[in-house]
Design a protein around this motif. Structure first.
Motif, short mmCIF file in Angstrom:
data_model
loop_
_atom_site.label_atom_id
_atom_site.label_comp_id
_atom_site.label_asym_id
_atom_site.label_seq_id
_atom_site.Cartn_x
_atom_site.Cartn_y
_atom_site.Cartn_z
N MET A 26 0.81 -1.22 0.00
CA MET A 26 0.00 0.00 0.00
C MET A 26 0.84 1.27 0.00
O MET A 26 0.48 2.27 -0.62
N LYS A 27 1.96 1.23 0.75
CA LYS A 27 2.74 2.45 1.03
C LYS A 27 3.01 3.35 -0.16
O LYS A 27 2.77 4.56 -0.09
N PRO A 28 3.55 2.80 -1.28
CA PRO A 28 3.87 3.71 -2.40
C PRO A 28 2.65 4.49 -2.90
O PRO A 28 2.81 5.58 -3.44
N TYR A 29 1.46 3.94 -2.70
CA TYR A 29 0.26 4.61 -3.21
C TYR A 29 -0.23 5.71 -2.27
O TYR A 29 -1.08 6.51 -2.62
N PHE A 30 0.30 5.74 -1.06
CA PHE A 30 0.07 6.90 -0.19
C PHE A 30 1.04 8.01 -0.57
O PHE A 30 0.73 9.17 -0.42
N ARG A 33 3.13 7.34 -5.43
CA ARG A 33 2.09 7.03 -6.42
C ARG A 33 0.71 7.51 -5.96
O ARG A 33 -0.26 6.75 -5.95
N PHE A 34 0.67 8.76 -5.55
CA PHE A 34 -0.55 9.29 -4.93
C PHE A 34 -1.55 9.86 -5.94
O PHE A 34 -2.62 10.31 -5.57
N PHE A 35 -1.19 9.85 -7.22
CA PHE A 35 -1.94 10.61 -8.22
C PHE A 35 -3.42 10.24 -8.30
O PHE A 35 -3.82 9.13 -7.97
N ALA A 44 -0.42 9.32 -13.54
CA ALA A 44 -1.79 9.12 -13.05
C ALA A 44 -2.43 7.94 -13.77
O ALA A 44 -3.16 7.14 -13.16
N LYS A 45 -2.14 7.83 -15.06
CA LYS A 45 -2.69 6.71 -15.82
C LYS A 45 -2.10 5.39 -15.35
O LYS A 45 -2.77 4.35 -15.36
N MET B 5 10.13 13.22 -6.04
CA MET B 5 9.35 12.54 -7.06
C MET B 5 9.96 12.67 -8.44
O MET B 5 9.44 12.13 -9.40
N GLY B 6 11.06 13.46 -8.52
CA GLY B 6 11.70 13.63 -9.82
C GLY B 6 10.78 14.29 -10.83
O GLY B 6 10.84 14.00 -12.02
N MET B 7 9.92 15.16 -10.35
CA MET B 7 9.00 15.83 -11.27
C MET B 7 8.56 17.14 -10.64
O MET B 7 8.78 17.38 -9.45
#
Lengths: 429, 429
Positions: A26-30, A33-35, A44-45, B5-7
């Motif tokens: 889950m962590k990276p999506y908090f 990879r929060f987009f 985001a896609k 985030m490199g962005m």
């Protein structure tokens, strides 16, 4: 053990910790990879496609496709959403059998603390004259099925004293008006596994018979599988259900995430409107980390299903053999991690408290019912006496346990129960 | 920067990463403190009291008590829940002005991918004859307000060309039937901050006037504050609202968590039934980690409000000064981190793509609208031409940015815009 909690937790039916591997997923999506999955740029896609992949993982575990699932905030919402499959009440047909009156709109939800709560207009408006039941539900269902079913004027199907659905009662109660039958896969207080395939087969026969008579009304089977996801090998086609409720929070996934499987020919109506996510059936920015965690939990549950079941069967045997002075309430067709033990004459609430002092955590009934001090409608439905209900403990094994804990629990429970029986004996002299 | 985030992420209105401190606060509630808040033993009761404390933290940040909040799965659910404050339609009074027909029940949600989606029975049943509007809503509202309001037969209030509510239009449209007025605190596409206190004052006058005439019908003010929670100092009493929607996912908290503030004298109806959590208004096992995270995010937002605002004002000034060839769409009364820039004649969707290739992430409109390829109803409402809408970029600053990034963004955007103008010029030769 998942976490060194310094306790013997035997209430896995109430809640499970999030598995470390689930939290890691889950962590990276908090964070990175929060987009917002609806945004137009590539990262985001990618999040959007990770989300869809996670839905596919959850779906594949029960033999369906990701697009067959509607993600919700948990089993309660999924159960409520399932009931929107009822055909529109204001069709001519429904109108005939509906008796709308001011009185039928009187509030039903009362005494819940906040003054002035009125039940959902929705539910009230959908309520029907009791003589034309469109819904049948098992009397032992969780409140999130039972209260909605009751609100729509549903009729309860009896259970046998072993907690299994009374199929004769079911057959007797299905009428030409019946549209939806809700029977959980496994009960949350008893762990009793229902013979869903048999229910589905009865429904199939009735549908064929209806077709011959030119009756087109739908007859759907919904099942809440929240309690069984990591304890049974679930396949939608084999179960024969049209709607299936799933939940992450009971299988070492995060709380606040669930899903409803919806068969292709079933039409639902959204409970909330907005951005049109989940095919317009459940709006709101997607809970990406939650769904990623749900998928990982499902994957782990599937992978370790047989190993865990064997382990629980073994631990259950140890407990049932070595514990003393109890009566086993749930004998047959029960999830491998479930035991309901009745200590006649002892107050189970007192036992919970005494066991807690020794680091053993058990339940008296469903957590929801327990917190409201309401007597379990499930234990009542299987015909237990007031005294039996008052003396019933629910023990549910899980991934926080090991065999040493089981032996330790036996020792502690036996000692406390012995002391209690002696205390009561002394009092009654 | 929160995360490397490199962005250069300039779309904080669409989504924000979870702050590291927020994630740290959440973690124990996924793992060691995973208990069901409704369970009877002490560790569960501690979790329950941590949950209530978190609700208090969220509530205090807007000047109310925890018991005034209903926790939801996000702003969309909170907005939908707010509309259940409408009085029961089937009162005699409502019945008079309601014209129920089969046709008024025809599906409205269409074209959302999954075939056969019918709108919520709930919503449909609540729909009224257009001549008796009980709801007024700002025409620029988010879909989760707009679609519900439309379903109930609500009437849109106009905005001035600067995006601010047309108060004259509001006054004109309030009738004796009006029960609920929904005006967001800050718009999600323009960042325009609405003069809610002025709206509240108009409502107060009308209520006094109604009272004189013996009209007891409620007149409530709802506002969606999702976009403004970390950019304005929000106080419910000062705003004068009866219902306020909050959201964790836009303020560096977790997605899938929101809340609705509900004034004491407002009666809501639950959208879902079940275990009776949240005072019976929102059943389902509590999303404890989510609410703990929301509270931490609120605490941080409050603490850093002034510092962050100053920072954004400064960065905004740099951008507006150094960027070239644009027309600023949102001039006044705008959140400090918001800019909508119109590059006349350039396709903004192409710009998003070209900027992405250089590591700069911006939006054309709300993420939801963008993903559906629908033209922004907000930009249309403020009177932009088709060409202007097509050329509009939304830049929203946030905590992932620093001043170096702002200067870098200026360079990249200017270069790409220059190339685009040249390319178009060459094409038109």
């Amino acid at each position: 053990m998942y976490y060194n909690m310094g306790m013997i937790y035997l209430d896995h039916a109430a809640a499970t910790p999030v598995d470390k591997r689930v939290l890691e997923a889950m962590k990276p999506y908090f964070t990175e990879r929060f987009f917002n999955p609806s945004a137009a740029y590539l990262p985001a896609k990618e999040v959007s496609s990770d989300y869809e992949a996670a839905k596919n993982t959850i779906a594949h575990a029960i033999g369906v496709k990701g697009s067959d699932l509607i993600i919700t905030a948990g089993a309660t919402e999924a159960n409520n959403l399932a009931f929107t499959s009822l055909s529109n009440k204001f069709s001519d047909e429904a109108r005939r059998c509906s008796s709308f009156s001011e009185r039928s709109l009187a509030p039903v939800v009362t005494g819940l603390g906040r003054s002035g709560i009125a039940p959902s207009a929705i539910m009230l408006l959908e309520r029907e004259h009791p003589s034309c039941h469109r819904i049948l539900y098992l009397i032992t269902e969780h409140d999130s099925v039972r209260h909605v079913a009751e609100r729509y004027g549903g009729e309860a199907i009896k259970v046998l004293p072993n907690g299994i659905i009374d199929l004769d009662d079911l057959k007797k109660k299905i009428t030409d008006e019946t549209e939806l039958i809700s029977v959980s896969l496994a009960n949350n207080e008893l762990g009793t596994v229902q013979p869903l395939a048999e229910v589905a087969s009865i429904i199939r026969e009735i549908k064929i018979e209806r077709m011959k008579r030119g009756i087109k009304k739908q007859l759907l089977l919904h099942s809440d599988a929240s309690q069984a996801l990591n304890l049974l090998d679930i396949n939608v086609a084999r179960l024969g259900v049209d709607l299936l409720t799933l939940n992450a929070g009971k299988i070492y996934g995060p709380k606040g995430v669930g899903a409803l499987y919806v068969s292709h020919d079933v039409k639902l109506k959204p409970l909330t409107l907005g951005g049109g996510q989940e095919n317009g059936l459940r709006s709101g920015t997607e809970n990406v980390p939650g769904v990623i965690g749900f998928a990982k939990a499902m994957e782990l549950a599937k992978k370790h299903l047989n190993g865990n079941r064997k382990k629980y069967v073994n631990w259950r045997k140890i407990l049932l053999t070595e514990l003393q002075g109890y009566e086993l309430i749930n004998h047959k067709h029960v999830l491998d991690n479930f035991m309901v033990l009745c200590y006649n004459g002892i107050d189970a609430e007192r036992l919970v408290f005494l066991l807690e002092e020794k680091g053993v955590y058990v339940a008296t009934g469903a957590a929801c019912a327990a917190s409201k001090g309401v007597r379990s409608h499930v234990l009542e439905a299987i015909g237990l006496s007031d005294e039996q209900i008052a003396g019933s403990l629910r023990i549910t094994l899980g991934e926080t346990n090991d065999e040493d804990q089981i032996h330790e629990a036996v020792k502690i429970i036996n000692e406390i129960v012995k002391n209690e029986y002696q205390r009561i004996k002394a009092l009654s002299r």
